[in-house]
Design an enzyme around this catalytic site. Structure first.
Site, PDB file in Angstrom:
ATOM      1  N   ASP A 102      44.131 100.362 -32.167  1.00  0.00           N
ATOM      2  CA  ASP A 102      44.728 100.622 -30.895  1.00  0.00           C
ATOM      3  C   ASP A 102      43.941 100.111 -29.882  1.00  0.00           C
ATOM      4  O   ASP A 102      42.713 100.284 -30.011  1.00  0.00           O
ATOM      5  CB  ASP A 102      45.178 102.315 -30.644  1.00  0.00           C
ATOM      6  CG  ASP A 102      46.142 102.582 -29.560  1.00  0.00           C
ATOM      7  OD1 ASP A 102      46.600 101.720 -29.099  1.00  0.00           O
ATOM      8  OD2 ASP A 102      46.063 103.531 -29.295  1.00  0.00           O
ATOM      9  N   ASN A 158      57.480  99.122 -33.088  1.00  0.00           N
ATOM     10  CA  ASN A 158      56.780  98.236 -31.925  1.00  0.00           C
ATOM     11  C   ASN A 158      57.854  97.089 -31.527  1.00  0.00           C
ATOM     12  O   ASN A 158      57.502  96.408 -30.551  1.00  0.00           O
ATOM     13  CB  ASN A 158      55.799  97.602 -32.508  1.00  0.00           C
ATOM     14  CG  ASN A 158      54.469  98.265 -32.623  1.00  0.00           C
ATOM     15  OD1 ASN A 158      53.402  98.026 -33.426  1.00  0.00           O
ATOM     16  ND2 ASN A 158      54.084  99.298 -31.616  1.00  0.00           N
TER      17      ASN A 158
HETATM   18  C1  FPP Z   1      47.789  98.468 -30.352  1.00  0.00           C
HETATM   19  O1  FPP Z   1      47.342  97.876 -29.171  1.00  0.00           O
HETATM   20  C2  FPP Z   1      47.928  97.572 -31.569  1.00  0.00           C
HETATM   21  C3  FPP Z   1      49.046  97.044 -31.985  1.00  0.00           C
HETATM   22  C4  FPP Z   1      50.545  97.327 -31.407  1.00  0.00           C
HETATM   23  C5  FPP Z   1      48.991  96.383 -33.391  1.00  0.00           C
HETATM   24  C6  FPP Z   1      47.803  95.934 -33.840  1.00  0.00           C
HETATM   25  C7  FPP Z   1      47.791  94.487 -33.929  1.00  0.00           C
HETATM   26  C8  FPP Z   1      46.580  93.745 -33.830  1.00  0.00           C
HETATM   27  C9  FPP Z   1      45.121  94.430 -34.030  1.00  0.00           C
HETATM   28  C10 FPP Z   1      46.672  92.400 -33.555  1.00  0.00           C
HETATM   29  C11 FPP Z   1      46.714  91.663 -34.742  1.00  0.00           C
HETATM   30  C12 FPP Z   1      46.795  92.500 -36.008  1.00  0.00           C
HETATM   31  C13 FPP Z   1      47.087  91.852 -37.345  1.00  0.00           C
HETATM   32  C14 FPP Z   1      47.102  92.625 -38.672  1.00  0.00           C
HETATM   33  C15 FPP Z   1      47.630  90.401 -37.357  1.00  0.00           C
HETATM   34  P1  FPP Z   1      48.157  98.469 -27.697  1.00  0.00           P
HETATM   35  O2  FPP Z   1      48.852  97.067 -27.357  1.00  0.00           O
HETATM   36  O3  FPP Z   1      49.061  99.437 -28.180  1.00  0.00           O
HETATM   37  O4  FPP Z   1      47.042  98.652 -26.854  1.00  0.00           O
HETATM   38  P2  FPP Z   1      47.135  99.525 -25.520  1.00  0.00           P
HETATM   39  O5  FPP Z   1      47.494 100.821 -26.162  1.00  0.00           O
HETATM   40  O6  FPP Z   1      45.770  99.394 -24.973  1.00  0.00           O
HETATM   41  O7  FPP Z   1      48.255  98.762 -24.587  1.00  0.00           O
END
Ligand code: FPP
Length: 222
Positions: free
Chosen positions: A14, A62
């Site tokens: 996250d 998502n």
């Molecule tokens: C949360 O960050 C993360 C995700 C929605 C998905 C995880 C994705 C990655 C680490 C990128 C690539 C990964 C792979 C496996 C290819 P957020 O957008 O919810 O962050 P925030 O809460 O700060 O908005």
């Protein structure tokens, strides 16, 4: 002599968006940095003798994110599953957990499906750490599908019969669940496999999650 079971660490990665915002960058830059950090964490986990690393790349929830962000995250999955040479050098076998591509609600585009299938195939002979990427994954959807399969097979609903019908029955119980970015939620990740997991909450945003953090998570289990 006691033989330790290979360690299973599961990460809810996250904070990519907040990492980017704090640098005046678009959210997509945070996801790009998150994928790059994941590649580094895979190397470190192999070095630390972790047996199973499972990461939450994209959840069933998502899909409601803005279309351009979803497209970017899908592209990053194509990139990650394309790191075949690196994975082979590390002797890592990659696999995927999520809604079956042919299930009515699944939405994984064909180019991501192809990248996933190719990486699974091209790393199948590796015998070191198993990296499992959860993509279009939700723990409740997985449990419902397992219970339906148990009933369709005419079996009694027991822990053993549910185990057998999970998306990836070979996935062992999670020893430590990691969540980054100061959030303290399980977010529908590995609800069955993580039932007895210890939890390591890190204040670091995922792109900043580092070796010290990983070592703290590992220490919880050992
Ligand atoms: C949360 O960050 C993360 C995700 C929605 C998905 C995880 C994705 C990655 C680490 C990128 C690539 C990964 C792979 C496996 C290819 P957020 O957008 O919810 O962050 P925030 O809460 O700060 O908005």
């Amino acid at each position: 002599m006691t033989v330790e079971r290979p360690l299973h660490i599961a990460c809810i990665m996250d904070g990519n968006g907040r990492w980017a915002a704090s640098r005046d960058l678009p959210r997509t830059a945070g996801h790009t940095a998150g994928e790059e950090n994941l590649a580094e964490i895979v190397r470190l986990a192999v070095d630390r003798d972790v047996g199973w690393l499972t990461v939450f790349g994209f959840s069933t929830e998502n899909w409601v994110r803005p279309r351009s962000e979803v497209r970017h995250i899908l592209g990053l999955h194509e990139k990650l599953f394309g790191r075949i040479q690196e994975l082979n050098e590390l002797d890592v076998r990659i696999q995927w957990i999520g809604r079956p591509f042919d299930s009515p609600s699944a939405r994984t585009p064909r180019y991501v499906q192809r990248a996933i299938r190719k990486a699974i195939n091209d790393t199948a002979g590796n015998t070191g750490m198993v990296l499992t990427v959860a993509f279009d994954y939700g723990g409740r959807a997985e449990l419902m599908s397992a219970v339906r399969a148990v009933r369709a097979a005419g079996e009694p609903v027991t822990p053993e019969s549910i185990d057998k019908h999970l998306y990836l029955p070979e996935l062992p119980p999670v020893d430590v669940m990691v969540r980054t970015s100061g959030e303290q939620r399980v977010s529908n990740f590995l609800l069955w496999q993580g039932a007895g997991a210890k939890i390591h909450f890190s204040d670091a945003a995922w792109p900043d999650f580092d070796a010290d953090d990983l070592d703290r998570a590992i220490a919880l289990a050992r």
